[in-house]
Design a protein around this motif. Structure first.
Motif, mmCIF file in Angstrom:
data_model
loop_
_atom_site.group_PDB
_atom_site.id
_atom_site.type_symbol
_atom_site.label_atom_id
_atom_site.label_comp_id
_atom_site.label_asym_id
_atom_site.label_seq_id
_atom_site.Cartn_x
_atom_site.Cartn_y
_atom_site.Cartn_z
ATOM 1 N N MET D 1 0.862 -1.186 0.000
ATOM 2 C CA MET D 1 0.000 0.000 0.000
ATOM 3 C C MET D 1 0.903 1.243 0.000
ATOM 4 O O MET D 1 1.790 1.280 0.842
ATOM 5 N N PRO D 2 0.721 2.177 -0.906
ATOM 6 C CA PRO D 2 -0.232 2.258 -2.021
ATOM 7 C C PRO D 2 0.158 1.375 -3.217
ATOM 8 O O PRO D 2 1.320 0.958 -3.330
ATOM 9 N N TYR D 3 -0.842 1.168 -4.087
ATOM 10 C CA TYR D 3 -0.662 0.391 -5.305
ATOM 11 C C TYR D 3 -0.859 1.319 -6.488
ATOM 12 O O TYR D 3 -1.917 1.925 -6.631
ATOM 13 N N VAL D 4 0.169 1.402 -7.329
ATOM 14 C CA VAL D 4 0.157 2.341 -8.455
ATOM 15 C C VAL D 4 0.237 1.543 -9.756
ATOM 16 O O VAL D 4 1.114 0.693 -9.902
ATOM 17 N N THR D 5 -0.679 1.808 -10.677
ATOM 18 C CA THR D 5 -0.629 1.159 -11.991
ATOM 19 C C THR D 5 -0.381 2.236 -13.038
ATOM 20 O O THR D 5 -1.093 3.244 -13.067
ATOM 21 N N VAL D 21 9.614 4.225 -12.233
ATOM 22 C CA VAL D 21 9.120 3.637 -10.974
ATOM 23 C C VAL D 21 9.834 4.254 -9.773
ATOM 24 O O VAL D 21 9.233 4.420 -8.705
ATOM 25 N N THR D 25 7.648 6.507 -7.137
ATOM 26 C CA THR D 25 7.671 6.054 -5.737
ATOM 27 C C THR D 25 8.115 7.199 -4.823
ATOM 28 O O THR D 25 7.512 7.428 -3.757
ATOM 29 N N ARG D 36 8.301 3.716 2.131
ATOM 30 C CA ARG D 36 8.815 3.402 0.789
ATOM 31 C C ARG D 36 8.688 1.928 0.423
ATOM 32 O O ARG D 36 8.300 1.591 -0.688
ATOM 33 N N ASP D 37 8.997 1.059 1.356
ATOM 34 C CA ASP D 37 8.982 -0.371 1.037
ATOM 35 C C ASP D 37 7.571 -0.937 0.867
ATOM 36 O O ASP D 37 7.417 -2.103 0.494
ATOM 37 N N VAL D 39 5.343 0.730 -1.132
ATOM 38 C CA VAL D 39 4.817 1.258 -2.400
ATOM 39 C C VAL D 39 5.046 0.232 -3.510
ATOM 40 O O VAL D 39 6.176 -0.199 -3.754
ATOM 41 N N VAL D 40 3.957 -0.154 -4.156
ATOM 42 C CA VAL D 40 4.010 -1.152 -5.222
ATOM 43 C C VAL D 40 3.635 -0.470 -6.539
ATOM 44 O O VAL D 40 2.665 0.289 -6.587
ATOM 45 N N VAL D 41 4.427 -0.697 -7.585
ATOM 46 C CA VAL D 41 4.124 -0.113 -8.899
ATOM 47 C C VAL D 41 4.023 -1.229 -9.940
ATOM 48 O O VAL D 41 4.895 -2.102 -10.023
ATOM 49 N N PHE D 42 2.932 -1.202 -10.705
ATOM 50 C CA PHE D 42 2.740 -2.114 -11.839
ATOM 51 C C PHE D 42 2.837 -1.295 -13.122
ATOM 52 O O PHE D 42 2.153 -0.280 -13.257
ATOM 53 N N LEU D 43 3.661 -1.734 -14.072
ATOM 54 C CA LEU D 43 3.716 -1.085 -15.390
ATOM 55 C C LEU D 43 2.935 -1.932 -16.388
ATOM 56 O O LEU D 43 3.051 -3.160 -16.384
#
Lengths: 62, 62, 62, 62, 62, 62
Positions: D1-5, D21, D25, D36-37, D39-43
């Motif tokens: 959390m948070p999740y970023v697409t 990314v 972030t 920071r750890d 934060v999840v990013v999907f491309l």
């Protein structure tokens, strides 16, 4: 705005996809009053090996 | 209905995917009362080069 | 990882949601080998006025 | 959390994705206070043949 | 294009959301070369009763 | 199958939503050959405070 995502099984031709985004955009403009150049459509292909109904992958149904 | 999307790193075998959609569907039916043939599952593979935690792509962590 | 999204009609109780995320997580861990504390589940409620099958909103079917 | 697409047209280099990314972030951590750890990013890459604006596929605009 | 979705627990202030979309947009423009007016950001709030890690709803962890 | 998600700013009437899902379903059936009763449409409302273009929330543009 609006943003439309259409997810369907792979296998439609380029011609079908072209017609699909055009007619869906027409439908959105006609019914919501959005301006045509603001309508965004994303197409997403699904594979039969990544899609299940009733707990069974479509790739196992054939 | 219900619609379940499972996103995970690529690399699972067909056998694992088959078992996964079956058992997840069982879990949904058992706990929500949905009828089995209405449960839809979508599987999505992620690549390590398209997935980051803490600002670092997984493909850079290896 | 994995990330699971479960979209269903509003109306499930807290008890059903609690059981649902627990059992779905069990199913994912058992079949994919993911570690339990890495399994993330998102629940999304749909309203009958925002969901259509065959071109008809569910709120119009009642 | 948070999740970023982050969904964009294919064609960015690995170097651009890595920087993207990382900086996104940074921005999330700075403005929301998330650790920071977490934060999840999907491309997600889009193809021009699967993306339309104003009813026209980008692959038809060239 | 690009389209960015940021999903996080409810509770951020309007001020934080404003700063978040601004800084994330900066990061996207700087690293991908996208033009600023083409960057679209969607914010999505999650409730603790609709988000589980390790099979436990966040609303049950408190 | 197919699954269509339409995301737009809140504010459309029930009448507009009803017409929208009907006409979009017509367009999908006509162009892809899908059977009508298999077409699923999800409507999603966006708030102006959760949607930004060019780094600015729509709620700040008014």
């Amino acid at each position: 705005m609006p943003y439309v995502t259409i997810k369907m099984l792979a296998g439609r031709t380029e011609e079908q996809k072209r017609a699909c985004v055009e007619k869906v955009t027409d439908a959105i403009v006609e019914t919501t009053g959005a301006s045509r150049d603001k309508v965004v459509v994303f197409l997403e292909d699904m594979k039969k090996s990544e899609y299940a109904v009733g707990g069974v992958l479509l790739s196992d149904e054939e």
